[in-house]
Design a protein around this motif. Structure first.
Motif, PDB file in Angstrom:
ATOM      1  N   VAL A  46       0.818  -1.199   0.000  1.00  0.00           N
ATOM      2  CA  VAL A  46       0.000   0.000   0.000  1.00  0.00           C
ATOM      3  C   VAL A  46       0.861   1.262   0.000  1.00  0.00           C
ATOM      4  N   ARG A  47       2.101   1.174   0.406  1.00  0.00           N
ATOM      5  CA  ARG A  47       3.006   2.324   0.340  1.00  0.00           C
ATOM      6  C   ARG A  47       3.616   2.494  -1.046  1.00  0.00           C
ATOM      7  N   ASP A  48       3.404   1.552  -1.944  1.00  0.00           N
ATOM      8  CA  ASP A  48       3.796   1.746  -3.343  1.00  0.00           C
ATOM      9  C   ASP A  48       2.822   2.732  -3.972  1.00  0.00           C
ATOM     10  N   GLU A  49       3.323   3.694  -4.716  1.00  0.00           N
ATOM     11  CA  GLU A  49       2.487   4.760  -5.250  1.00  0.00           C
ATOM     12  C   GLU A  49       1.340   4.225  -6.105  1.00  0.00           C
ATOM     13  N   ARG A  50       1.617   3.233  -6.946  1.00  0.00           N
ATOM     14  CA  ARG A  50       0.578   2.733  -7.843  1.00  0.00           C
ATOM     15  C   ARG A  50      -0.548   2.042  -7.066  1.00  0.00           C
ATOM     16  N   VAL A  51      -0.174   1.300  -6.012  1.00  0.00           N
ATOM     17  CA  VAL A  51      -1.178   0.599  -5.211  1.00  0.00           C
ATOM     18  C   VAL A  51      -2.004   1.607  -4.415  1.00  0.00           C
ATOM     19  N   ALA A  52      -1.341   2.586  -3.812  1.00  0.00           N
ATOM     20  CA  ALA A  52      -2.059   3.611  -3.050  1.00  0.00           C
ATOM     21  C   ALA A  52      -3.036   4.368  -3.931  1.00  0.00           C
ATOM     22  N   ASP A  53      -2.595   4.720  -5.137  1.00  0.00           N
ATOM     23  CA  ASP A  53      -3.460   5.476  -6.043  1.00  0.00           C
ATOM     24  C   ASP A  53      -4.651   4.624  -6.473  1.00  0.00           C
ATOM     25  N   ALA A  54      -4.416   3.329  -6.699  1.00  0.00           N
ATOM     26  CA  ALA A  54      -5.510   2.434  -7.079  1.00  0.00           C
ATOM     27  C   ALA A  54      -6.523   2.294  -5.952  1.00  0.00           C
ATOM     28  N   LEU A  55      -6.058   2.224  -4.717  1.00  0.00           N
ATOM     29  CA  LEU A  55      -6.977   2.106  -3.586  1.00  0.00           C
ATOM     30  C   LEU A  55      -7.784   3.387  -3.385  1.00  0.00           C
ATOM     31  N   LEU A  56      -7.180   4.537  -3.647  1.00  0.00           N
ATOM     32  CA  LEU A  56      -7.931   5.786  -3.576  1.00  0.00           C
ATOM     33  C   LEU A  56      -9.060   5.789  -4.601  1.00  0.00           C
ATOM     34  N   GLY A  57      -8.747   5.334  -5.823  1.00  0.00           N
ATOM     35  CA  GLY A  57      -9.779   5.246  -6.853  1.00  0.00           C
ATOM     36  C   GLY A  57     -10.858   4.249  -6.477  1.00  0.00           C
ATOM     37  N   LEU A  58     -10.458   3.115  -5.903  1.00  0.00           N
ATOM     38  CA  LEU A  58     -11.417   2.103  -5.491  1.00  0.00           C
ATOM     39  C   LEU A  58     -12.328   2.620  -4.384  1.00  0.00           C
ATOM     40  N   LYS A  59     -11.769   3.379  -3.448  1.00  0.00           N
ATOM     41  CA  LYS A  59     -12.557   3.919  -2.337  1.00  0.00           C
ATOM     42  C   LYS A  59     -13.618   4.887  -2.839  1.00  0.00           C
ATOM     43  N   ARG A  60     -13.283   5.655  -3.863  1.00  0.00           N
ATOM     44  CA  ARG A  60     -14.271   6.566  -4.445  1.00  0.00           C
ATOM     45  C   ARG A  60     -15.384   5.797  -5.151  1.00  0.00           C
ATOM     46  N   PHE A  61     -15.048   4.628  -5.667  1.00  0.00           N
ATOM     47  CA  PHE A  61     -15.991   3.839  -6.469  1.00  0.00           C
ATOM     48  C   PHE A  61     -16.853   2.910  -5.625  1.00  0.00           C
ATOM     49  N   SER A  62     -16.245   2.249  -4.657  1.00  0.00           N
ATOM     50  CA  SER A  62     -16.927   1.190  -3.917  1.00  0.00           C
ATOM     51  C   SER A  62     -17.565   1.711  -2.633  1.00  0.00           C
ATOM     52  N   PRO A  63     -18.780   1.233  -2.285  1.00  0.00           N
ATOM     53  CA  PRO A  63     -19.417   1.657  -1.040  1.00  0.00           C
ATOM     54  C   PRO A  63     -18.796   1.020   0.192  1.00  0.00           C
ATOM     55  N   ASN A  64     -17.999  -0.008  -0.001  1.00  0.00           N
ATOM     56  CA  ASN A  64     -17.398  -0.686   1.146  1.00  0.00           C
ATOM     57  C   ASN A  64     -16.084  -1.332   0.731  1.00  0.00           C
ATOM     58  N   VAL A  65     -14.989  -0.784   1.214  1.00  0.00           N
ATOM     59  CA  VAL A  65     -13.661  -1.346   0.962  1.00  0.00           C
ATOM     60  C   VAL A  65     -13.043  -1.726   2.304  1.00  0.00           C
ATOM     61  N   ILE A  66     -12.594  -2.969   2.414  1.00  0.00           N
ATOM     62  CA  ILE A  66     -11.943  -3.445   3.630  1.00  0.00           C
ATOM     63  C   ILE A  66     -10.476  -3.699   3.307  1.00  0.00           C
ATOM     64  N   PHE A  67      -9.598  -2.999   3.999  1.00  0.00           N
ATOM     65  CA  PHE A  67      -8.156  -3.207   3.827  1.00  0.00           C
ATOM     66  C   PHE A  67      -7.715  -4.297   4.801  1.00  0.00           C
ATOM     67  N   LEU A  68      -7.211  -5.406   4.256  1.00  0.00           N
ATOM     68  CA  LEU A  68      -6.812  -6.534   5.093  1.00  0.00           C
ATOM     69  C   LEU A  68      -5.325  -6.549   5.416  1.00  0.00           C
ATOM     70  N   GLY A  69      -4.528  -5.784   4.658  1.00  0.00           N
ATOM     71  CA  GLY A  69      -3.118  -5.720   4.999  1.00  0.00           C
ATOM     72  C   GLY A  69      -2.191  -5.767   3.808  1.00  0.00           C
ATOM     73  N   SER A  70      -0.989  -5.262   4.015  1.00  0.00           N
ATOM     74  CA  SER A  70       0.131  -5.408   3.083  1.00  0.00           C
ATOM     75  C   SER A  70       1.222  -6.165   3.819  1.00  0.00           C
ATOM     76  N   TYR A  71       1.807  -7.173   3.178  1.00  0.00           N
ATOM     77  CA  TYR A  71       2.708  -8.081   3.882  1.00  0.00           C
ATOM     78  C   TYR A  71       3.646  -8.743   2.864  1.00  0.00           C
ATOM     79  N   PRO A  72       4.779  -9.266   3.317  1.00  0.00           N
ATOM     80  CA  PRO A  72       5.729  -9.909   2.396  1.00  0.00           C
ATOM     81  C   PRO A  72       5.135 -11.161   1.758  1.00  0.00           C
TER      82      PRO A  72
END
Length: 316
Positions: free
Chosen positions: A256-282
């Protein structure tokens, strides 16, 4: 007086009893070595242990190469707030058919097995024991242990290590339908600080569509495609409130700290009524995530700087 969760010894919950594939996954966690391991009978109990403070984390199966996503785990993560996936682990999966001493393969009519294990061996079972019946069990090891507490089953599907835990005889080895089968497990803890990006990461989320208008799923997928974010898992699960309503379990390549992933999640949050972030991990396989130059961090940073300059009136 009951011991408070904060005072309880550091422990980890897993689908027991001892000898399960889940225990094998937990054995891969360095911080769990030497700690208390709590065997439980289902995913809900494991996650409740985490939420209520009895365990610092729980190991649960999330996906396998034969049956795909583990629905009980996906549904639990979607409905229990306050959880984060902090790591993933892969376990090679194989099975043996075992029975009480004195039982022959020809004697087997009813086979006890965990539903996921049964699904991964059903071709062998149908070919070898075409008239058998399946008796569901809570775990692979519990299936074998149950042979000594009940006569409902004649045999059980279990891990090859089962003979280290119970006095069973092996009737057949390597009965898995896929010799390359693996199960993916995730370690789930309470919400905590995100681990730093490693360059080999995965981000897990759950999202819902705003409505059932034609093209909504494509709109959701475009949030990732237009930013160069690859999906390694896309699974649908019914929301449960009415027919035709689904949530989507998604794994993304990257942190999620990668710019492309963060930007995609921002777009998804605007689109989806319910977004659950489960985590970023190795990632368990430690495979490095590579992207083309137009989707790397510098490209997103440069684009923002360019727009900031326009808005502030800086000459180009």
């Amino acid at each position: 007086m009951p011991e408070s969760p904060a005072a309880a010894p550091e422990s980890y919950s897993y689908l027991g009893p001892a000898g399960t594939f889940t225990e094998a996954a937990l054995a891969q966690v360095p911080q769990a070595v030497g700690k208390t391991w709590r065997p439980v009978t289902n995913v809900g109990q494991a996650l409740d242990d985490v939420i209520e403070g009895r365990s610092v984390a729980a190991m649960i199966a999330i996906e396998n190469t034969v049956e795909g996503g583990v629905s009980a785990s996906q549904d639990a993560l979607a409905t229990i707030p306050g959880l984060r996936i902090v790591g993933e682990y892969l376990v090679n999966v194989n099975f043996v058919l075992v029975a009480r001493p004195g039982t022959a393969l020809a004697d087997v009519r009813v086979v006890s097995a965990h539903p996921v294990a049964y699904a991964q061996t059903h071709l062998w079972m149908d070919a070898t024991l075409p008239d058998h019946e399946h008796l569901p069990a809570t775990s692979n090891v519990a299936a074998a242990a149950g042979l000594f507490t009940s006569d409902l089953a004649d045999a059980a599907i279990a891990p090859p290590t089962i003979t280290q835990h119970h006095d069973v005889v092996v009737l057949a080895e390597n009965i898995g339908d896929n010799p390359n089968a693996q199960t993916r497990f995730v370690l789930v803890s309470r919400v905590a600080e995100l681990p730093a990006p490693t360059g080999s990461d995965k981000t897990s989320i759950i999202a819902e569509l705003p409505d059932d208008t034609a093209g909504r799923l494509l709109e959701m997928l475009e949030q990732f495609a237009t930013r160069g974010v690859n999906m390694s898992l896309l699974a649908s699960r019914p929301i449960g409130d009415e027919l035709g309503r689904y949530r989507f379990v998604i794994d993304l390549d990257g942190h999620v700290r990668d710019e492309r992933v963060a930007d995609a999640l921002l777009g998804l949050k605007r689109f989806s009524p319910n977004v659950i972030f489960l985590g970023s991990y190795p990632r368990a396989d430690r495979r490095a995530i590579t992207v083309t130059e137009r989707y790397d961090n510098d490209a997103f940073i440069d684009a923002r700087d360019w727009l900031r300059g326009i808005l502030s009136g800086e000459p180009e």
